[in-house]
Design an enzyme around this catalytic site. Structure first.
Site: not given
Ligand code: PLP
Length: 387
Positions: A151, A206, A334
């Site tokens: 990410n 999303h 996050c």
């Molecule tokens: N895993 C990855 C690689 C992400 O980028 C994200 C969110 O940014 C998540 C998990 C978490 O997803 P959610 O926001 O739908 O809980």
């Protein structure tokens, strides 16, 4: 009104497909019954719910029993990990060094419960290889977690090679489960989650133009119930189903995540990102993170690009662009308010670079014009700090 044209934070949340969301909302108002109710209103809602499951399964190329609707990526990551707590005998878990907190933090919980955590180390390029996974596995490994695309850097891991390696190493004994966080990969890079050996995978609504608060957990073979209660989702994940979200994510899967569409968009985005990288490369003081990103487009998602600008803390760049109505981020959403950058630390990126690193992430609104406007704005800010 916020401007959507210059939105480059798609990896945090994609721009929703408004038509899909509105239609799903209207339909969910018509289907007002609880899908578990046995009266007609309930049965109608349940019928549509099961059709959605089948439609999602068709896009993924898997059986509909393997599709579980959840509240999002975090829950779809959480459930397979937490299921280990059901096991009477504790062993070890292999987790890659570049996982999202949805996986990383959950694994830390296992540690508190007596599980041994083995980290599969990242290369300096931010990639997790099958060799790294092998090195981290031991005789007691019960679960391996490696994400499909990162990410922050967009690094793509060869999850098929990793899956094959896990299988090979487990010959003659119980194979560990393999969980793939596909949140940043699904619908963006060509990906076959039905590949042999992938036991569970996480998808988030999303990130694929759907609403927040809906996700899919792919689970190849039924495991223990995770969330106990009313027994919805075949008892695996109780809780009255979010029919609005399920209708919307299903439409998004069909509109954006079918194999051919993903491939077409991937190629288009590759061209746009290459154009951006080429322009950025001429800027004084820029470092791509990882550095190979300036010339390697094989191992990275074109939807996500990270770079650091000398003398410009990441937050300063984000705010300076935001003042012009251009939205990017420092790392993941996050971690935006936290100072630490565990993924970059795992890649052994120096502090002066990691504190300046920003993420550009792209999607449907990204065009040649918007990329060029982004570049002009970045280059003007850069020239103030690096004349
Ligand atoms: N895993 C990855 C690689 C992400 O980028 C994200 C969110 O940014 C998540 C998990 C978490 O997803 P959610 O926001 O739908 O809980």
């Amino acid at each position: 009104m916020l401007n959507k044209d210059l939105y480059f934070d798609w990896a945090a949340s994609s721009l929703c497909d408004e038509e899909i969301l509105k239609a799903a909302f209207d339909k969910s108002l018509e289907l007002f019954g609880n899908p578990s109710s046995i009266h007609k209103a309930g049965r109608e809602a349940n019928k549509v719910l099961q059709e959605c499951r089948q439609r999602c399964a068709d896009i993924l190329g898997v059986n509909s029993e393997c599709i579980y609707f959840t509240s999002g990526g975090t829950e779809s990551d959480y459930l397979p990990i937490i299921s280990l707590l059901e096991r009477p005998v504790k062993g070890s878990v292999v987790v890659s060094a570049i996982e999202h907190p949805a996986v990383r933090e959950q694994i830390n919980q296992l540690k508190k419960c007596g599980w041994k955590i083995n980290v599969a180390q990242s290369t300096q390029e931010g990639i997790i290889t099958a060799d790294a996974v092998e090195k981290a596995m031991d005789a007691d490994t019960a679960l391996v977690c490696v994400m499909a695309a990162n990410n922050e850097t967009g690094a793509i891991n060869d999850i098929y090679a990793i899956s094959d390696r896990i299988t090979k190493l487990s010959e003659g004994k119980k194979r560990p489960k393999f969980h793939v966080d596909a949140v940043q990969a699904f619908g963006k890079i060509p990906l076959d989650l039905s590949y042999k050996g992938i036991d569970t995978a996480a998808i988030s609504g999303h990130k694929i133009r759907g609403p927040r608060g809906i996700g899919i957990m792919y689970m190849a073979q039924r495991q223990e119930p995770f969330l106990r209660g009313g027994g919805q989702e075949s008892g695996i994940r109780s809780g009255t189903e979010n029919l609005y979200g399920i209708l919307a994510i299903t439409e998004c899967l069909e509109k954006y995540c079918a194999k051919k569409i993903v491939e077409e968009n991937f190629n288009k985005q590759n061209e746009l990102t290459s154009r951006f990288i080429k322009k950025l490369s001429d800027l004084k003081g820029i470092t791509f993170v990882p550095e190979c990103r300036s010339h390697d487009d094989m191992h990275y998602s074109p939807y996500c690009l990270q770079a650091a600008f000398k003398n410009i803390p990441g937050e300063v760049m984000v705010r300076a662009l935001s003042d012009q109505g251009i939205y990017i981020s420092t790392g993941s959403a996050c971690s935006a308010r936290k100072q630490n950058r565990p993924i970059l630390d795992a890649m052994k990126i120096s502090k002066d670079i990691s504190s300046n690193a920003v993420r550009f992430s792209f999607g449907y609104s990204t065009t040649v014009e918007s990329i060029d406007k982004l570049f002009t704005a970045v280059s003007e800010i850069n020239s103030l700090f690096n004349p």
